[in-house]
Design a protein around this motif. Structure first.
Motif, PDB file in Angstrom:
ATOM      1  N   ALA A 151       0.831  -1.210   0.000  1.00  0.00           N
ATOM      2  CA  ALA A 151       0.000   0.000   0.000  1.00  0.00           C
ATOM      3  C   ALA A 151       0.863   1.255   0.000  1.00  0.00           C
ATOM      4  CB  ALA A 151      -0.936  -0.005   1.204  1.00  0.00           C
ATOM      5  N   VAL A 152       2.002   1.206   0.683  1.00  0.00           N
ATOM      6  CA  VAL A 152       2.923   2.343   0.675  1.00  0.00           C
ATOM      7  C   VAL A 152       3.390   2.622  -0.753  1.00  0.00           C
ATOM      8  CG1 VAL A 152       5.226   3.128   1.332  1.00  0.00           C
ATOM      9  CG2 VAL A 152       3.737   2.099   3.053  1.00  0.00           C
ATOM     10  N   VAL A 153       3.868   1.577  -1.423  1.00  0.00           N
ATOM     11  CA  VAL A 153       4.368   1.758  -2.788  1.00  0.00           C
ATOM     12  C   VAL A 153       3.230   2.125  -3.731  1.00  0.00           C
ATOM     13  CG1 VAL A 153       5.584   0.658  -4.700  1.00  0.00           C
ATOM     14  CG2 VAL A 153       6.286   0.189  -2.354  1.00  0.00           C
ATOM     15  N   ARG A 154       2.064   1.530  -3.535  1.00  0.00           N
ATOM     16  CA  ARG A 154       0.910   1.850  -4.376  1.00  0.00           C
ATOM     17  C   ARG A 154       0.505   3.319  -4.227  1.00  0.00           C
ATOM     18  NH1 ARG A 154      -1.746  -2.239  -2.933  1.00  0.00           N
ATOM     19  NH2 ARG A 154      -3.120  -1.277  -1.382  1.00  0.00           N
ATOM     20  N   SER A 155       0.764   3.887  -3.048  1.00  0.00           N
ATOM     21  CA  SER A 155       0.442   5.293  -2.815  1.00  0.00           C
ATOM     22  C   SER A 155       1.316   6.229  -3.633  1.00  0.00           C
ATOM     23  CB  SER A 155       0.597   5.627  -1.323  1.00  0.00           C
ATOM     24  OG  SER A 155      -0.318   4.877  -0.543  1.00  0.00           O
ATOM     25  N   SER A 156       2.388   5.693  -4.232  1.00  0.00           N
ATOM     26  CA  SER A 156       3.224   6.506  -5.128  1.00  0.00           C
ATOM     27  C   SER A 156       2.489   6.793  -6.433  1.00  0.00           C
ATOM     28  CB  SER A 156       4.528   5.773  -5.439  1.00  0.00           C
ATOM     29  OG  SER A 156       4.297   4.659  -6.297  1.00  0.00           O
ATOM     30  N   HIS A 157       1.486   5.972  -6.737  1.00  0.00           N
ATOM     31  CA  HIS A 157       0.704   6.085  -7.973  1.00  0.00           C
ATOM     32  C   HIS A 157       1.592   5.960  -9.214  1.00  0.00           C
ATOM     33  CE1 HIS A 157      -3.066   6.970  -5.907  1.00  0.00           C
ATOM     34  NE2 HIS A 157      -2.312   7.642  -5.050  1.00  0.00           N
ATOM     35  N   ASN A 158       2.626   5.118  -9.069  1.00  0.00           N
ATOM     36  CA  ASN A 158       3.491   4.757 -10.187  1.00  0.00           C
ATOM     37  C   ASN A 158       3.246   3.287 -10.479  1.00  0.00           C
ATOM     38  OD1 ASN A 158       5.903   3.663 -11.567  1.00  0.00           O
ATOM     39  ND2 ASN A 158       6.761   5.712 -11.298  1.00  0.00           N
ATOM     40  N   GLY A 159       2.556   3.000 -11.590  1.00  0.00           N
ATOM     41  CA  GLY A 159       2.136   1.637 -11.880  1.00  0.00           C
ATOM     42  C   GLY A 159       3.281   0.666 -12.054  1.00  0.00           C
ATOM     43  N   LEU A 160       4.333   1.077 -12.740  1.00  0.00           N
ATOM     44  CA  LEU A 160       5.459   0.176 -12.980  1.00  0.00           C
ATOM     45  C   LEU A 160       6.192  -0.138 -11.689  1.00  0.00           C
ATOM     46  CD1 LEU A 160       7.297  -1.411 -14.836  1.00  0.00           C
ATOM     47  CD2 LEU A 160       8.536   0.714 -15.351  1.00  0.00           C
ATOM     48  N   LEU A 161       6.427   0.875 -10.865  1.00  0.00           N
ATOM     49  CA  LEU A 161       7.089   0.658  -9.588  1.00  0.00           C
ATOM     50  C   LEU A 161       6.271  -0.284  -8.712  1.00  0.00           C
ATOM     51  CD1 LEU A 161       9.386   1.429  -7.629  1.00  0.00           C
ATOM     52  CD2 LEU A 161       7.964   3.333  -6.864  1.00  0.00           C
ATOM     53  N   THR A 162       4.961  -0.112  -8.715  1.00  0.00           N
ATOM     54  CA  THR A 162       4.085  -0.961  -7.913  1.00  0.00           C
ATOM     55  C   THR A 162       4.139  -2.407  -8.367  1.00  0.00           C
ATOM     56  OG1 THR A 162       2.586   0.892  -7.475  1.00  0.00           O
ATOM     57  CG2 THR A 162       1.693  -1.331  -7.176  1.00  0.00           C
ATOM     58  N   GLU A 163       4.144  -2.639  -9.691  1.00  0.00           N
ATOM     59  CA  GLU A 163       4.186  -4.006 -10.211  1.00  0.00           C
ATOM     60  C   GLU A 163       5.513  -4.674  -9.885  1.00  0.00           C
ATOM     61  OE1 GLU A 163       3.001  -7.510 -11.958  1.00  0.00           O
ATOM     62  OE2 GLU A 163       1.835  -5.760 -11.333  1.00  0.00           O
ATOM     63  N   LEU A 164       6.609  -3.954 -10.019  1.00  0.00           N
ATOM     64  CA  LEU A 164       7.909  -4.513  -9.673  1.00  0.00           C
ATOM     65  C   LEU A 164       7.975  -4.856  -8.190  1.00  0.00           C
ATOM     66  CD1 LEU A 164      10.268  -2.132 -11.693  1.00  0.00           C
ATOM     67  CD2 LEU A 164       9.871  -4.568 -12.131  1.00  0.00           C
ATOM     68  N   TYR A 165       7.454  -3.972  -7.366  1.00  0.00           N
ATOM     69  CA  TYR A 165       7.484  -4.219  -5.924  1.00  0.00           C
ATOM     70  C   TYR A 165       6.607  -5.403  -5.547  1.00  0.00           C
ATOM     71  CZ  TYR A 165       7.273  -3.617  -0.936  1.00  0.00           C
ATOM     72  OH  TYR A 165       7.354  -3.849   0.405  1.00  0.00           O
ATOM     73  N   ARG A 166       5.456  -5.518  -6.181  1.00  0.00           N
ATOM     74  CA  ARG A 166       4.574  -6.631  -5.871  1.00  0.00           C
ATOM     75  C   ARG A 166       5.252  -7.960  -6.182  1.00  0.00           C
ATOM     76  NH1 ARG A 166      -1.207  -7.914  -8.690  1.00  0.00           N
ATOM     77  NH2 ARG A 166       0.179  -8.107 -10.475  1.00  0.00           N
ATOM     78  N   GLY A 167       6.029  -7.985  -7.262  1.00  0.00           N
ATOM     79  CA  GLY A 167       6.760  -9.204  -7.588  1.00  0.00           C
ATOM     80  C   GLY A 167       7.724  -9.585  -6.493  1.00  0.00           C
ATOM     81  N   LEU A 168       8.412  -8.624  -5.930  1.00  0.00           N
ATOM     82  CA  LEU A 168       9.334  -8.908  -4.835  1.00  0.00           C
ATOM     83  C   LEU A 168       8.588  -9.346  -3.580  1.00  0.00           C
ATOM     84  CD1 LEU A 168      11.937  -6.032  -5.196  1.00  0.00           C
ATOM     85  CD2 LEU A 168      12.374  -8.475  -5.428  1.00  0.00           C
TER      86      LEU A 168
END
Length: 227
Positions: A151-168
């Motif tokens: 949710a922290v990373v998703r709050s950046s509203h950067n879709g690519l960053l969120t997808e990469l983080y979710r993978g990790l």
């Protein structure tokens, strides 16, 4: 799960799309065995060879894992997650190092881009996390903790960053046993507070948010190195 009967053209691609959708939408969670080739063929109206080829393609991307004599299991929710799992394996230290890179920048961006709804979600997740910690519900605590960081990373509203983080995060979730063992004498996830991170994001303090995120992961890495 409603699977539509496919058209005759491009059968394999259509089956791949439907199986991928079932995974990404949570119909088949990570670690769960999917229906057999016969069952899938009946639902989709195609032959076993078509199902087998589609499953093979998704296994190649890392989304599915075929276990001979046991069935086919969900391994990741996307090609990105699957690729990360293949690259990282079970090397928790390397995963955390890369996760730190993404989460620190994610926290910095979240402080700048967050909405009131984002902050409310972070607060709610922390409250739930605290209850699960107090009640000793470690599996629930681990899942909620992972949800908070997503949710922290998703709050950046950067879709690519969120997808990469979710993978990790999926790799981290798969390594919960290793993570929980890094606190000597404890049979559960280490207790590290995140209120400071949530406060910094709420206050739109990008530098403090980045420092909070970095401090949390540095502490985890330190525990791994000294365990």
């Amino acid at each position: 799960m409603p699977l539509a009967t496919t058209r005759r053209a491009g059968l394999v691609d259509q089956v791949i799309d439907q199986l991928r959708t079932a995974v990404t939408q949570g119909e088949w969670p990570i670690g769960e065995r999917i229906p057999t080739e016969v069952e899938l063929g009946e639902q989709l109206g195609v032959g076993r060879n078509t199902i087998r080829e589609a499953v093979r393609a998704l296994a190649h991307t890392g989304i599915l894992e075929v276990r001979q004599g046991d069935g086919t299991y969900v391994r990741a929710t996307s090609e990105v997650s699957g690729a990360i799992r293949r690259l990282c394996g079970d090397e928790l230290r390397e995963v955390l190092q890369v996760r730190r890179t993404l989460e620190v920048e994610g926290a910095r961006l979240a402080a700048a881009e967050r909405t009131d709804e984002d902050v409310a979600e972070l607060r709610a997740l922390l409250a739930r996390r605290d209850v699960e910690l107090q009640e000793g519900r470690w599996p629930d605590f681990a899942r909620t903790d992972a949800e908070f960081h997503c949710a922290v990373v998703r709050s950046s509203h950067n879709g690519l960053l969120t997808e990469l983080y979710r993978g990790l995060t999926e790799v981290i979730t798969a390594s919960v046993a290793a993570t929980s063992s890094i606190t000597p004498g404890a049979g559960h996830m280490p207790e590290i507070g995140h209120e400071g991170l949530a406060d910094a994001i709420a206050d739109r303090d990008a530098d403090r948010a980045a420092a909070e995120a970095c401090g949390f992961l540095d502490e985890l890495l330190s525990r791994i190195e000294t365990a």
